[in-house]
Design a protein around this motif. Structure first.
Motif, short mmCIF file in Angstrom:
data_model
loop_
_atom_site.label_atom_id
_atom_site.label_comp_id
_atom_site.label_asym_id
_atom_site.label_seq_id
_atom_site.Cartn_x
_atom_site.Cartn_y
_atom_site.Cartn_z
N GLY A 205 21.41 26.09 66.81
CA GLY A 205 20.77 25.86 68.09
C GLY A 205 21.76 25.95 69.23
N VAL A 206 21.46 26.77 70.23
CA VAL A 206 22.37 26.98 71.36
C VAL A 206 21.58 27.03 72.66
CG1 VAL A 206 24.10 28.21 69.98
CG2 VAL A 206 22.26 29.50 71.08
N VAL A 207 22.32 27.05 73.77
CA VAL A 207 21.73 27.22 75.09
C VAL A 207 22.40 28.43 75.74
CG1 VAL A 207 21.42 26.22 77.39
CG2 VAL A 207 21.25 24.75 75.35
N PRO A 208 21.63 29.44 76.16
CA PRO A 208 22.23 30.60 76.81
C PRO A 208 22.89 30.20 78.13
CG PRO A 208 19.96 31.04 76.14
CD PRO A 208 20.17 29.57 76.00
N ALA A 209 24.03 30.77 78.41
CA ALA A 209 24.76 30.43 79.63
C ALA A 209 23.95 30.71 80.88
CB ALA A 209 26.08 31.20 79.67
N SER A 210 23.06 31.72 80.81
CA SER A 210 22.29 32.10 81.99
C SER A 210 21.33 31.01 82.46
CB SER A 210 21.51 33.39 81.72
OG SER A 210 20.62 33.21 80.63
N ALA A 212 21.99 27.56 81.54
CA ALA A 212 22.63 26.27 81.29
C ALA A 212 22.75 25.41 82.55
CB ALA A 212 24.02 26.49 80.68
N ALA A 213 22.90 26.04 83.69
CA ALA A 213 23.08 25.27 84.92
C ALA A 213 21.89 24.37 85.21
CB ALA A 213 23.33 26.20 86.10
N ASP A 214 20.69 24.77 84.78
CA ASP A 214 19.50 23.95 85.00
C ASP A 214 19.61 22.61 84.31
OD1 ASP A 214 18.41 26.05 86.41
OD2 ASP A 214 17.21 26.80 84.74
N SER A 215 20.32 22.57 83.19
CA SER A 215 20.44 21.33 82.42
C SER A 215 21.77 20.63 82.62
CB SER A 215 20.25 21.63 80.93
OG SER A 215 18.95 22.09 80.66
N PHE A 216 22.84 21.41 82.83
CA PHE A 216 24.18 20.83 82.78
C PHE A 216 24.97 20.96 84.09
CE2 PHE A 216 23.27 22.51 78.43
CZ PHE A 216 22.98 21.28 77.85
N GLY A 217 24.33 21.47 85.13
CA GLY A 217 25.04 21.61 86.39
C GLY A 217 25.79 22.94 86.46
N GLY A 218 26.35 23.22 87.62
CA GLY A 218 26.93 24.53 87.85
C GLY A 218 28.38 24.71 87.44
N GLU A 262 6.61 13.46 86.82
CA GLU A 262 6.33 13.86 88.18
C GLU A 262 7.04 15.17 88.49
OE1 GLU A 262 7.88 11.09 87.30
OE2 GLU A 262 6.38 9.50 87.57
N GLY A 263 6.24 16.19 88.86
CA GLY A 263 6.84 17.47 89.20
C GLY A 263 7.28 18.28 88.00
N GLY A 264 6.84 17.94 86.82
CA GLY A 264 7.24 18.64 85.61
C GLY A 264 7.95 17.71 84.67
N PRO A 265 7.68 17.80 83.36
CA PRO A 265 8.28 16.85 82.42
C PRO A 265 9.79 16.98 82.33
CG PRO A 265 7.15 18.61 81.25
CD PRO A 265 6.82 18.78 82.70
N GLU A 266 10.47 15.84 82.37
CA GLU A 266 11.91 15.79 82.24
C GLU A 266 12.28 14.64 81.32
OE1 GLU A 266 13.91 17.22 86.34
OE2 GLU A 266 12.77 15.34 86.51
N PHE A 267 13.50 14.69 80.79
CA PHE A 267 13.99 13.62 79.95
C PHE A 267 15.44 13.32 80.30
CE2 PHE A 267 15.54 17.30 77.75
CZ PHE A 267 16.69 16.90 77.08
N GLN A 275 16.92 16.22 82.67
CA GLN A 275 16.88 17.60 82.23
C GLN A 275 15.43 17.99 81.97
OE1 GLN A 275 19.87 18.69 79.18
NE2 GLN A 275 20.45 16.54 79.19
N PRO A 276 15.09 19.24 82.18
CA PRO A 276 13.72 19.68 81.88
C PRO A 276 13.44 19.61 80.38
CG PRO A 276 15.13 21.56 82.36
CD PRO A 276 15.95 20.34 82.67
N VAL A 277 12.18 19.38 80.03
CA VAL A 277 11.77 19.42 78.63
C VAL A 277 11.61 20.89 78.26
CG1 VAL A 277 9.99 18.81 76.95
CG2 VAL A 277 10.64 17.18 78.76
N TRP A 278 12.52 21.38 77.43
CA TRP A 278 12.53 22.79 77.08
C TRP A 278 11.42 23.11 76.07
CZ3 TRP A 278 17.62 20.69 75.26
CH2 TRP A 278 18.53 20.53 76.31
N THR A 279 10.69 24.18 76.32
CA THR A 279 9.79 24.71 75.29
C THR A 279 10.22 26.11 74.88
OG1 THR A 279 8.24 25.52 76.99
CG2 THR A 279 7.81 23.34 76.03
N THR A 280 11.30 26.59 75.47
CA THR A 280 11.97 27.79 75.00
C THR A 280 13.29 27.35 74.39
OG1 THR A 280 10.96 29.21 76.68
CG2 THR A 280 12.98 30.00 75.65
N GLU A 281 13.47 27.62 73.11
CA GLU A 281 14.64 27.15 72.37
C GLU A 281 15.36 28.34 71.76
OE1 GLU A 281 12.56 22.82 71.55
OE2 GLU A 281 12.59 24.29 69.92
#
Length: 312
Positions: A205-210, A212-218, A262-267, A275-281
């Motif tokens: 399981g990985v996160v594409p760099a393109s 990653a900023a949405d979850s981990f900052g810039g 509020e405004g979209g599921p986050e955790f 962080q957003p609740v990812w449904t693309t993994e």
């Protein structure tokens, strides 16, 4: 129904309760809802997790109580994802092992501390039963027996850095890799289950760099090891229809995970970053032959079973 009656079978290896939902919850729910066999093996009961829910603060530091509570949370999360086959690694016997010896085996949460950036480091007081200290071949032999029983075509775990460096995640990744080797080796010692089994595809399981900023900052220098260059990604499982299932499973892990909608599921876990609740993994293929989806122009797979089993 026996597991071998199901033509498509995937087994996931995770370190603690909640890891499976955060990283692979949408994938698990997608395949479970499609009738595939989904097996989760959890290596510890998360006895040393950081409690984020104030109502459960009394569990902090009480390892036995917190571990027992997290077992219940995991059961609720699996129900939300539609997964019925869950095991703890230390419940899996070695070949010829007496039941009392299996019952006495115990892999405990090793604990961790936060180092620089978003990287975990070993806790200063890791105990003798800590999973991070477990003998690699013994733990892998236990898991290999499960692989021979379930006979999954696909195995999923962390990349070698354990996602973000937690020593139990790193160990779980190493144990899974070694178990895949042992399960296929007819001469492997201490592996239960008899007939060897060759896993066709082994994913990390990985996160594409393109994204990653949405979850981990810039600041890429602080990104965890799960972030990889996009060209290392082999498969992207998209399951937006499983958003409610993944969100419900995250809510089930309330001692460890905060959620808001509020405004979209986050955790949020213990790093205090929503962080957003990812449904693309996304997944990197560490073993096996890729089978890109010809409907995509980027050469990626959209199905973990691509090329080895009937499509979902």
């Amino acid at each position: 129904m026996e597991s071998l009656d199901v033509p498509r079978r995937v087994l996931l290896v995770h370190a603690h309760p909640d890891d499976e939902t955060i990283g692979n919850g949408a994938t698990m729910a997608r395949y479970a809802s499609a009738g595939a066999g989904v097996t989760l093996v959890t290596c510890t009961r998360g006895e040393r997790g950081e409690v984020v829910e104030p109502e459960l603060a009394h569990l902090e530091g009480d390892r036995a109580a917190l571990g027992a509570h997290r077992v219940l949370e995991l059961a609720a999360a699996m129900e939300a994802l539609g997964v019925s086959d869950h095991r703890f690694l230390d419940d899996a016997p070695l070949d010829g092992e007496e039941p009392a010896a299996t019952a006495a085996a115990r892999y405990e949460d090793s604990g961790m501390a936060w180092g620089e950036g978003m990287r975990a480091v070993a806790a200063p007081d890791t105990g003798p039963a800590a999973f991070a200290r477990a003998d690699l071949d013994e733990a892998a032999a236990r898991l290999a027996g499960v692989l021979r029983e379930v006979r999954p075509q696909v195995v999923v775990t962390y990349e070698p850095g354990g996602g973000y460096g937690h020593p139990d995640h790193v160990q779980a990744a190493a144990v899974a890799r070694r178990a895949v080797e042992l399960a296929a080796d007819p001469a492997a010692a201490r592996v239960a289950g008899g007939v060897p089994w060759e896993v066709a595809k082994f994913y990390e399981g990985v996160v594409p760099a393109s994204v990653a900023a949405d979850s981990f900052g810039g600041d890429r220098s602080s990104w965890p090891s799960m972030v990889v260059d996009d060209d290392q990604v082999a498969c992207v499982v998209e399951a937006p229809e499983q958003l409610s299932a993944k969100a419900a499973a995250l809510r089930a892990h309330r001692s460890q995970v905060r959620t808001r909608f509020e405004g979209g599921p986050e955790f949020m876990v213990s790093q205090d970053r929503w962080q957003p609740v990812w449904t693309t993994e996304a997944y990197r293929l560490a073993r096996g032959v890729p089978a890109p989806d010809t409907r995509r122009g980027d050469g990626l797979e959209t199905d973990l079973f691509a090329g080895i089993a009937p499509p979902a």
